[in-house]
Design a protein around this motif. Structure first.
Motif, PDB file in Angstrom:
ATOM      1  N   VAL A 153       0.753  -1.267  -0.409  1.00 45.77           N
ATOM      2  CA  VAL A 153       0.005   0.191  -0.544  1.00 45.77           C
ATOM      3  C   VAL A 153       0.854   0.753   0.383  1.00 45.77           C
ATOM      4  CG1 VAL A 153      -1.297   1.394   1.321  1.00 45.77           C
ATOM      5  CG2 VAL A 153      -1.951  -1.447   0.913  1.00 45.77           C
ATOM      6  N   LEU A 154       1.473   1.346   1.229  1.00 46.30           N
ATOM      7  CA  LEU A 154       2.535   2.138   0.977  1.00 46.30           C
ATOM      8  C   LEU A 154       3.147   3.091  -0.260  1.00 46.30           C
ATOM      9  CD1 LEU A 154       4.823   2.090   4.419  1.00 46.30           C
ATOM     10  CD2 LEU A 154       3.022   4.103   3.602  1.00 46.30           C
ATOM     11  N   LEU A 208       0.369   3.998  -2.552  1.00 51.54           N
ATOM     12  CA  LEU A 208       0.111   5.971  -2.167  1.00 51.54           C
ATOM     13  C   LEU A 208       1.459   6.431  -2.841  1.00 51.54           C
ATOM     14  CD1 LEU A 208      -2.374   7.001  -0.683  1.00 51.54           C
ATOM     15  CD2 LEU A 208      -1.248   6.606   1.601  1.00 51.54           C
ATOM     16  N   LEU A 250      -8.315  13.781   0.351  1.00 48.21           N
ATOM     17  CA  LEU A 250      -6.931  13.305   0.256  1.00 48.21           C
ATOM     18  C   LEU A 250      -6.966  12.612   2.148  1.00 48.21           C
ATOM     19  CD1 LEU A 250      -4.782  13.106  -1.098  1.00 48.21           C
ATOM     20  CD2 LEU A 250      -3.593  15.161  -0.069  1.00 48.21           C
ATOM     21  N   LEU A 278      -5.561   8.618   2.872  1.00 46.93           N
ATOM     22  CA  LEU A 278      -4.607   8.510   2.889  1.00 46.93           C
ATOM     23  C   LEU A 278      -5.023   8.041   4.451  1.00 46.93           C
ATOM     24  CD1 LEU A 278      -2.635  11.648   3.282  1.00 46.93           C
ATOM     25  CD2 LEU A 278      -2.218   9.407   1.711  1.00 46.93           C
ATOM     26  N   ALA A 306      -5.838   4.069   3.006  1.00 48.74           N
ATOM     27  CA  ALA A 306      -4.654   3.659   2.483  1.00 48.74           C
ATOM     28  C   ALA A 306      -3.493   3.087   3.633  1.00 48.74           C
ATOM     29  CB  ALA A 306      -3.816   4.185   1.324  1.00 48.74           C
ATOM     30  N   LEU A 307      -3.406   3.941   4.839  1.00 54.21           N
ATOM     31  CA  LEU A 307      -2.681   3.507   5.672  1.00 54.21           C
ATOM     32  C   LEU A 307      -3.014   2.859   7.302  1.00 54.21           C
ATOM     33  CD1 LEU A 307      -0.327   7.078   6.056  1.00 54.21           C
ATOM     34  CD2 LEU A 307       0.101   4.815   4.469  1.00 54.21           C
ATOM     35  N   THR A 359      -1.319  -0.958   7.296  1.00 58.37           N
ATOM     36  CA  THR A 359       0.106  -0.802   6.812  1.00 58.37           C
ATOM     37  C   THR A 359       1.112  -1.477   8.004  1.00 58.37           C
ATOM     38  OG1 THR A 359      -0.449   1.849   6.089  1.00 58.37           O
ATOM     39  CG2 THR A 359       1.330   0.515   5.033  1.00 58.37           C
TER      40      THR A 359
END
Lengths: 479, 165
Positions: free
Chosen positions: A198-199, A202, B102, B106, B109-110, B113
């Motif tokens: 994902v990073l 992105l 945005l 973010l 998506a993060l 992780t």
């Protein structure tokens, strides 16, 4: 650093030295003519240096640079474009009241920035190159401060470029977080064999904002028309060619290193961008009456075509993209050359009415413009046709049917507005205006000769593209 | 939770809070002052990572030189209350929506992780010390170091060209 590595950097040092030479010449109060001649000689030296170091390529300067055939080709296109822009600049700036000398310093520095991009394989050198290019462009775009929209367009470019630089930096930081490296190959090795995380995605998304801005791809294209219109015509030619070649080169190198094209998802993202650019660029150009804005929209579309060659990510793709960029550079330079030479003291020749009946007044200029527009439209027997053809061929070989079909359809739309301008050229002429005696007969001759040579090159590349393709192949072997 | 954790969260909150205040302050002077606070907080982060040199340079260059420059420029432009930037209601709405989107992307998506054991080494790293930094700059990264001087040259020439009479 070994001697050979240092030697491989010689062309770039000559470019950096050229700006210092110009600074010293300005300090010595030499004339514009002397600076123009010296600048041209320095560019010739750069080309000679490139020929001189050819045998010792490829050279790696770890961890930042790699100077190989790929870099040499893109740098060659950049140097060629800048040479033509420099030749066109003399008359344009000599007839403006403002001091034209500092222009050449900035032009050389911007060239160096674009050239550094072509050899960089590390985020540090990428960022430095990009910033040198943009910082010089801010000043170049706003160079003729007394014009109406010069400062406005310079400021627009400044703010948007600074914003996208921030995106780029955050993207780089995310790449670093994912892979622990800023070097392209190391990132590629870390990612090899696994689906990008994902990073990474992105980070890539943020980087695409910055790269898309520089290449004026949809949806980051909003600056293009205003900046193309507000900048002096030779600077516009520079933005349309050299700066885009440099950025595209680094995008290509990065995507090859990290195997970007292997991922289905990323491939779809880039095809989406290409398709949007081709469609929107051509549609926006349809009703445009201002030729600089029209060329801006057409350049958006052309970069979309170029991305189709980028999609396969193979050697054929690189070949097609280099040839496309070369053909596009020649074509757009001759188109902007005409805009430059027809510009008057107060105003650029951007209104379509200036071109009405040009053929009956200045047949040579009209012929050059017509040939370059034919080439932009992709009519057979011109360089543009063949460039588009090999891009199509590469796309079709890799089954990228949707982008290829959009390319063909949008080219047909493009034909409409290019032919509209050409028909204007041959329309019945207004009453002939009194002929001005050119102020600088020698440089007028040089500019005409340059434009004529460009026209001949367009035709030759369109009829015998074989030698050029063969040359590109041989350079790409150096790796 | 030991002291360095507390310090980290405090500095981060300070940096983010003052950065938001930079954006939403009405007067440019306040924006600049909040920006100075942000820089101090970031310098604190550097010092926590044992990068004293970077922290001090960050303070001297940004909080010291550049912010003073900002303040002087604002003073010279002489902004008064009438000269507030004209921003339309719709523009503000569009900006908020775009920025919010945005943020959402973010966050989405993060959220999953994990940073594979690459946490910051608090207090033990040596990369920001003057010795290491000098070695890196003058051996491995000597070419970009030289290139950045060209970057400054182009900025300088550009400023002179635009600024001269």
């Amino acid at each position: 650093m070994s001697n050979e590595q240092l030697l491989a950097l010689l062309p770039f040092m000559v470019l950096a030295g050229a700006s210092i030479v110009v600074i010293l010449m300005i300090a010595a109060r030499l004339s514009h003519t002397a600076i123009q001649v010296a600048g041209f000689l320095m560019l010739c030296f750069t080309v000679l240096a490139m020929g001189y170091v050819r045998d010792i390529l490829p050279q790696e300067i770890l961890p930042l640079f790699i100077i190989d055939g790929f870099a040499a080709l893109y740098t060659g296109v950049i140097i060629f474009s800048v040479g033509v822009v420099g030749l066109l600049s003399y008359i344009y700036f000599e007839e403006r009241e403002e001091n034209p000398k500092e222009y050449y310093i900035l032009l050389f520095l911007a060239t160096l920035g674009a050239a550094v991009l072509t050899i960089s394989r590390h985020f540090v050198s990428l960022f430095l190159g990009l910033e040198i290019l943009s910082v010089s462009l801010y000043a170049l775009i706003a160079y003729l401060r007394n014009r109406n929209n010069a400062i406005e367009s310079g400021l627009k470019y400044l703010i948007l470029a600074a914003l996208t630089s921030a995106f780029l930096l955050l993207g780089m930081a995310l790449f670093y977080m994912e892979t622990g490296s800023m070097e392209f190959n190391a990132i590629g090795q870390k990612l090899a064999g696994s689906d990008p995380g994902v990073l990474f995605k992105l980070g890539l998304a943020l980087m695409v904002v910055a790269i898309g801005f520089k290449l004026a791809l949809v949806p980051f294209h909003l600056w293009a028309a205003d900046v193309y219109q507000g900048a002096p015509a030779p600077v516009t030619a520079f933005i349309a060619t050299a700066s885009k070649v440099g950025v595209f080169a680094v995008l290509m190198r990065f995507s090859l290193a990290v195997n970007l094209q292997q991922s289905e998802f990323l491939l779809n993202v880039f095809s989406g961008i290409a398709i949007a650019s081709m469609i929107l660029g051509n549609i926006l150009a349809l009703r445009q009456q201002n030729i600089k804005r029209l060329l801006a929209y057409s350049s958006i579309a052309h970069l979309g075509y170029l991305i189709v060659a980028f999609l396969p990510g193979t050697r054929e793709g690189i070949e097609a993209s280099v040839f496309y960029l070369f053909a596009y550079a020649i074509t757009i330079l001759s188109a902007f050359g005409i805009v430059t030479i027809l510009s008057t003291r107060m105003k650029d020749a951007e209104d379509l009415s200036v071109y009405r009946g040009l053929f009956w007044r200045k047949p040579l200029l009209a012929a050059v413009l017509a040939v370059s527009l034919f080439s932009l439209a992709g009519i057979p027997l011109t360089a543009g046709f063949f460039a588009k053809f090999i891009v199509l061929l590469t796309g079709a070989n890799y089954n990228l049917w949707l982008p290829v079909i959009v390319l063909v359809l949008t080219s047909v739309i493009g034909l409409y507005y290019y032919l509209r301008i050409i028909s204007t050229l041959f329309a019945s002429a207004p009453a002939a205006e009194p002929r001005h005696k050119p102020l600088h007969p020698f440089f007028h001759f040089v500019t005409y000769a340059t434009l004529f040579v460009l026209m001949v090159m367009i035709c030759v590349l369109g009829v015998f593209p074989g030698p050029a393709i063969e040359g590109i192949r041989q350079f790409l072997m150096i790796r | 939770m030991n002291v360095s954790d507390i310090l980290f969260y405090f500095l981060s909150a300070l940096a983010i809070g003052s950065a938001i205040l930079v954006v939403i302050s009405r007067s440019p002077i306040y924006s600049v002052l909040w920006l100075i606070v942000t820089f101090f907080a970031i310098s604190g982060h550097y010092i926590m990572m044992n990068a004293q040199f970077l922290g001090i340079v960050n303070l001297i260059v940004y909080a010291g030189a550049i912010m003073v420059l900002f303040l002087f420029v604002i003073m010279l432009i002489n902004l008064n209350t009438d000269a507030k930037p004209q921003k339309g209601k719709w523009l503000r709405l569009a900006g908020t929506v775009a920025g919010g989107c945005l943020l959402l992307v973010l966050v989405a998506a993060l959220k999953n992780t994990e940073v594979k054991g690459m946490g910051v080494q608090v207090g033990t790293g040596d990369i920001g010390l003057i010795n290491q930094l000098g070695k890196a700059l003058f051996t491995e990264y000597v070419v970009p170091f030289e290139i950045s001087s060209i970057l400054f040259l182009s900025a300088m020439v550009g400023a002179v060209v635009i600024g001269k009479k």
